[in-house]
Design an enzyme around this catalytic site. Structure first.
Site, PDB file in Angstrom:
ATOM      1  N   LYS A 203       0.755  -1.084  -0.033  1.00 46.97           N
ATOM      2  CA  LYS A 203       0.150   0.104   0.014  1.00 46.97           C
ATOM      3  C   LYS A 203       0.826   1.185  -0.080  1.00 46.97           C
ATOM      4  O   LYS A 203       0.687   2.067  -0.638  1.00 46.97           O
ATOM      5  CB  LYS A 203      -1.002   0.081   1.164  1.00 46.97           C
ATOM      6  N   GLU A 209       9.861  -5.455   4.238  1.00 46.62           N
ATOM      7  CA  GLU A 209       9.849  -6.896   4.061  1.00 46.62           C
ATOM      8  C   GLU A 209       9.617  -6.855   2.383  1.00 46.62           C
ATOM      9  O   GLU A 209      10.427  -7.383   1.722  1.00 46.62           O
ATOM     10  CB  GLU A 209       9.164  -7.799   4.729  1.00 46.62           C
ATOM     11  N   GLY A 264      -5.639  -4.185   4.299  1.00 42.48           N
ATOM     12  CA  GLY A 264      -4.931  -5.250   3.799  1.00 42.48           C
ATOM     13  C   GLY A 264      -5.304  -6.347   3.706  1.00 42.48           C
ATOM     14  O   GLY A 264      -5.314  -7.215   2.758  1.00 42.48           O
ATOM     15  N   ARG A 265      -5.860  -6.807   5.093  1.00 41.78           N
ATOM     16  CA  ARG A 265      -6.505  -8.207   5.114  1.00 41.78           C
ATOM     17  C   ARG A 265      -7.930  -8.215   4.572  1.00 41.78           C
ATOM     18  O   ARG A 265      -8.383  -9.424   4.464  1.00 41.78           O
ATOM     19  CB  ARG A 265      -6.512  -8.531   6.585  1.00 41.78           C
ATOM     20  N   GLU A 350      -5.918 -10.027  13.693  1.00 44.12           N
ATOM     21  CA  GLU A 350      -5.531  -8.532  13.415  1.00 44.12           C
ATOM     22  C   GLU A 350      -6.569  -7.632  13.596  1.00 44.12           C
ATOM     23  O   GLU A 350      -6.466  -6.465  14.017  1.00 44.12           O
ATOM     24  CB  GLU A 350      -4.793  -8.446  12.182  1.00 44.12           C
ATOM     25  N   HIS A 381      -3.642 -36.768  12.295  1.00 46.23           N
ATOM     26  CA  HIS A 381      -2.297 -37.374  12.751  1.00 46.23           C
ATOM     27  C   HIS A 381      -1.394 -36.506  13.415  1.00 46.23           C
ATOM     28  O   HIS A 381      -0.261 -36.928  13.448  1.00 46.23           O
ATOM     29  CB  HIS A 381      -1.811 -38.118  11.562  1.00 46.23           C
ATOM     30  N   LYS A 503       7.392  -2.574  14.137  1.00 46.09           N
ATOM     31  CA  LYS A 503       8.120  -2.205  12.766  1.00 46.09           C
ATOM     32  C   LYS A 503       8.935  -1.057  13.352  1.00 46.09           C
ATOM     33  O   LYS A 503      10.015  -1.079  12.733  1.00 46.09           O
ATOM     34  CB  LYS A 503       7.152  -1.551  11.986  1.00 46.09           C
TER      35      LYS A 503
END
Length: 541
Positions: A203, A209, A264-265, A350, A381, A503
């Site tokens: 954005k 990152e 964002g999500r 979030e 399992h 951050k």
């Protein structure tokens, strides 16, 4: 008025005290009359999917009280405000309009901008898919690398893998998110630069990152022989900050716009979903949007008593705030949906992992649960032992796809059998008397180990098939569940200030790690010692 002072709250507490020790297996006891079964009464349809709530520790009286709580908490008002484009993200003074991205209503906000960007995405995706968009040597694109993190990675990655059976043959999509160099290194070592396209999604176009990985990929292209002036054939950007995209070196015409009114999500429906459009094609992307829109309309119009997101959200509150359950497990019995739980971790935790009410006061009740999971039957399992016999009650969402997207029908029958049997076993359990019979004569001491408490709640979400429409509906279902719970808890589901502190401190620590004169007084003794060890390890590299 705070949540626990609403009239339905003490009524729910009294009701909880009355039924908390009752057992699901008793509620499923055969009836002697012709009334509908518990499963029939507690299974509801909406948005193209079906949900069986009957194996939850709720009665119709419970649901009635939960619906009353939702009404008293004015969930409908918050829902309508979101769809209308009102400022509901009050701490950032933003509207929350991911629903507008899939709307078919010309009067829905920002439709001109949305449709223009969708048309641009479709045009570009078709060029990549038909081979008319080529790399710097004229070869067609065979690999697309999406570089992003958080919502710019989790949503598109989940959808691309879920709809892999619809992907363009000969065109592979890869995802890079972690700043750990191993992530991008392991992706790029198997690719040919001449046939690779990078989509950089951020954005702000300043995310640590993402931009670190983008710069490394840029260097990889140049080292592989791509001239600087030809990089525009291999990079596109998705951002709300086009100036930074151009500054990075991406051609202006290769910038796709995103907007600050899409979190964002919640952004896979936007230009953030460009990798989805390229992988499965614009038509299937539109079907994904249509499935989400169908759930939007169900959420807007269905009575709360039969409203899937409302029931999902309120039953989640029932377990979190009354049973004090700490987590929810999501188990898609579909290998294609293997990234769904990772996506939902961000969406739910979030969004609703907050302690401050909208008025700034602190909550005095639990909010978001921990979300986790693994596809069935792999989880069986691994951790189902704890789900069945551990002391902790963990509500589970099972997701069953009735028709496979592959021809191995025998496999699919076994898969569905496991899904349905697990929910039945978790509900029924095994009494001590039953366990003694299983142990056999003379081995009664094994009964304790062979007994199961049962009464473990599960919800089963049923899809006729894994299509773009049903996948869109499932994603929107969980989005609206988040809205419902956030409204009841009186928190802002649409900011994420908790992400920011790490951050900020990360930049300070990075500067110290790469500095010859790090000041140990800036940090606590543990962090200073860790920085010193990192400096020593990196010095010789």
């Amino acid at each position: 008025m705070t949540l626990n002072s609403l009239p339905a709250w003490p009524a729910l507490q009294t009701h909880y005290d009355a039924i908390r020790d009752e057992r699901l297996r008793d509620w499923f006891a055969p009836q002697n009359d012709t009334t509908p079964s518990r499963a029939e009464r507690l299974t509801f349809d909406g948005g193209g999917i079906s949900i069986d709530f009957s194996k939850n520790r709720v009665t119709e009286a419970t649901l009635k009280l939960l619906v009353e709580l939702a009404q008293q908490a004015k969930v409908a008002d918050k829902r309508d405000a979101v769809f209308a484009g009102d400022i509901v993200n009050v701490t950032e003074h933003r509207a929350v309009l991911h629903t507008a991205l899939r709307s078919t209503d010309d009067n829905s906000p920002f439709q001109k901008e949305i449709r223009a960007e969708k048309a641009k995405m479709a045009t570009f995706a078709n060029k990549v898919r038909d081979g008319s968009w080529t790399g710097y040597t004229g070869k067609r694109i065979r690999h697309v690398v999406n570089i992003g993190i958080g919502g710019s990675d989790l949503g598109p990655k989940m959808v691309v893998h879920a709809l892999q059976h619809l992907a363009q043959p000969g065109l592979d999509t890869h995802f890079v998110s972690n700043v750990d160099g191993a992530d991008i290194y392991n992706v790029l070592k198997g690719l040919n630069a001449e046939e690779t396209l990078a989509i950089v999604v951020s954005k702000t176009f300043t995310t640590l990152e993402t931009m670190t990985n983008a710069r490394s990929m840029r260097e990889w292209f140049v080292k592989s022989g791509c001239p600087e002036e030809a990089l525009s054939k291999h990079f596109v950007g998705v951002s709300a900050n086009p100036e930074e995209v151009v500054k990075f070196g991406i051609a202006k015409e290769n910038v796709f716009e995103m907007w600050d009114w899409v979190g964002g999500r919640y952004s896979l429906w936007s230009t953030v979903g460009l990798s989805i459009v390229i992988s499965v094609g614009p038509e299937n992307f539109e079907k994904l949007l249509a499935g989400a829109h169908a759930m939007d309309e169900h959420f807007r119009t269905a009575p709360f008593e039969r409203n899937l997101p409302v029931l999902m959200g309120m039953i989640g509150i029932w377990y979190r705030d009354f049973f004090e359950s700490q987590s929810v497990m999501v188990a898609p019995y579909s290998q294609a949906m293997r990234y769904l739980s990772s996506y939902l971790q961000q969406l739910e935790m979030e969004s609703n992992g907050k302690s401050a009410r909208l008025d700034g006061t602190m909550v005095d009740y639990p909010t978001a649960a921990v979300i986790w999971g693994e596809p069935g039957t792999n989880g069986q399992h691994a951790f189902y032992q704890m789900l069945h016999q551990g002391p902790t009650m963990i509500p589970i969402d099972f997701i069953a796809v009735l028709t496979p997207e592959h021809p191995l029908i025998d496999h699919h029958a076994k898969l569905l059998a496991n899904c349905f049997a697990q929910s039945e076993a978790l509900m029924l359990g095994r009494t001590m008397e039953e366990a003694k019979k299983v142990a056999g004569p003379g081995k009664e001491e094994l009964a304790t180990h062979l007994s199961f408490p049962g009464n473990r709640p599960t919800t089963t979400i049923i899809l006729d098939a894994l299509t773009p429409e049903t996948l869109g509906a499932v994603i929107a279902l969980y989005e609206h569940k988040v809205l419902v719970q956030g409204a009841v808890w009186d928190i802002n589901s649409f900011d994420q200030w908790g992400v920011e502190l790490g951050k900020i401190l990360g930049k300070v620590v990075e500067a110290d790690i790469t500095s010859d004169k790090a000041d140990p007084a800036k940090h606590d003794s543990s962090t200073s010692a860790l920085i010193a060890r990192a400096q020593a390890a990196l010095k010789g590299l």
